[in-house]
Motif scaffolding. Structure first.
Motif, mmCIF file in Angstrom:
data_model
loop_
_atom_site.group_PDB
_atom_site.id
_atom_site.type_symbol
_atom_site.label_atom_id
_atom_site.label_comp_id
_atom_site.label_asym_id
_atom_site.label_seq_id
_atom_site.Cartn_x
_atom_site.Cartn_y
_atom_site.Cartn_z
ATOM 1 N N CYS A 34 81.488 -174.405 -31.288
ATOM 2 C CA CYS A 34 80.392 -173.664 -30.658
ATOM 3 C C CYS A 34 79.343 -174.589 -30.052
ATOM 4 O O CYS A 34 78.712 -174.234 -29.059
ATOM 5 C CB CYS A 34 79.726 -172.739 -31.668
ATOM 6 S SG CYS A 34 80.680 -171.272 -32.027
ATOM 7 N N TYR A 35 79.141 -175.758 -30.647
ATOM 8 C CA TYR A 35 78.018 -176.592 -30.234
ATOM 9 C C TYR A 35 78.376 -177.911 -29.571
ATOM 10 O O TYR A 35 77.518 -178.536 -28.980
ATOM 11 C CB TYR A 35 77.104 -176.850 -31.433
ATOM 12 C CG TYR A 35 76.428 -175.589 -31.889
ATOM 13 C CD1 TYR A 35 75.486 -174.963 -31.088
ATOM 14 C CD2 TYR A 35 76.761 -175.003 -33.104
ATOM 15 C CE1 TYR A 35 74.876 -173.793 -31.489
ATOM 16 C CE2 TYR A 35 76.151 -173.829 -33.510
ATOM 17 C CZ TYR A 35 75.206 -173.234 -32.707
ATOM 18 O OH TYR A 35 74.606 -172.067 -33.097
ATOM 19 N N ALA A 60 85.737 -168.500 -30.747
ATOM 20 C CA ALA A 60 85.439 -169.315 -31.931
ATOM 21 C C ALA A 60 85.626 -168.486 -33.202
ATOM 22 O O ALA A 60 86.179 -168.971 -34.194
ATOM 23 C CB ALA A 60 84.018 -169.868 -31.853
ATOM 24 N N ARG A 84 83.029 -176.376 -26.241
ATOM 25 C CA ARG A 84 82.312 -175.113 -26.395
ATOM 26 C C ARG A 84 83.197 -173.934 -26.011
ATOM 27 O O ARG A 84 83.741 -173.864 -24.918
ATOM 28 C CB ARG A 84 81.049 -175.125 -25.558
ATOM 29 C CG ARG A 84 80.164 -173.928 -25.872
ATOM 30 C CD ARG A 84 78.797 -174.083 -25.332
ATOM 31 N NE ARG A 84 78.168 -175.233 -25.976
ATOM 32 C CZ ARG A 84 77.073 -175.800 -25.541
ATOM 33 N NH1 ARG A 84 76.500 -175.345 -24.453
ATOM 34 N NH2 ARG A 84 76.551 -176.824 -26.163
ATOM 35 N N ARG A 96 83.715 -169.531 -26.152
ATOM 36 C CA ARG A 96 82.977 -168.277 -26.269
ATOM 37 C C ARG A 96 82.929 -167.907 -27.747
ATOM 38 O O ARG A 96 83.808 -168.282 -28.536
ATOM 39 C CB ARG A 96 83.678 -167.177 -25.484
ATOM 40 C CG ARG A 96 83.653 -167.383 -23.989
ATOM 41 C CD ARG A 96 84.194 -166.161 -23.233
ATOM 42 N NE ARG A 96 85.111 -165.323 -23.978
ATOM 43 C CZ ARG A 96 86.405 -165.198 -23.695
ATOM 44 N NH1 ARG A 96 86.939 -165.872 -22.691
ATOM 45 N NH2 ARG A 96 87.168 -164.404 -24.411
ATOM 46 N N LEU A 97 81.907 -167.180 -28.138
ATOM 47 C CA LEU A 97 81.736 -166.838 -29.546
ATOM 48 C C LEU A 97 82.913 -166.021 -30.086
ATOM 49 O O LEU A 97 83.308 -166.199 -31.242
ATOM 50 C CB LEU A 97 80.421 -166.090 -29.763
ATOM 51 C CG LEU A 97 79.162 -166.923 -29.592
ATOM 52 C CD1 LEU A 97 77.925 -166.063 -29.809
ATOM 53 C CD2 LEU A 97 79.162 -168.108 -30.531
#
Length: 87
Positions: A58-59, A70, A64, A66-67
């Protein structure tokens, strides 16, 4: 817009991160079980691997996701660890 090569590279990095988390969790789980560690410690370490992976993808800008991606990957990581634990 990303080129096809950049998209392929991003998928490869994500896959490497996922497989790395599976490997770390596998080694930690069976290593701690071989050392006769308490089950609570094994569970905490493996859960930390799942949470660490989710935060990592996520970070870290290069990975990175997408939520929802993840979250799905973290779910599947937990499922894999559950199945490995039962095996």
């Amino acid at each position: 817009m990303r080129s096809l090569t950049q998209n392929s590279l991003a998928l490869t990095r994500d896959l490497q991160a996922f497989l790395g988390a599976v490997g770390i969790g596998f080694i930690a789980m069976f290593g701690l079980k071989l050392l006769s560690a308490p089950q609570l410690l094994v569970t905490i370490v493996v859960a930390a691997v799942v949470v660490g992976y989710a935060l990592f993808v996520c970070y870290v800008p290069a990975l990175r996701l997408r939520l929802d991606q993840a979250g799905d990957n973290a779910y599947y990581l937990g499922l894999i660890f559950t199945l490995l634990s039962m095996a």
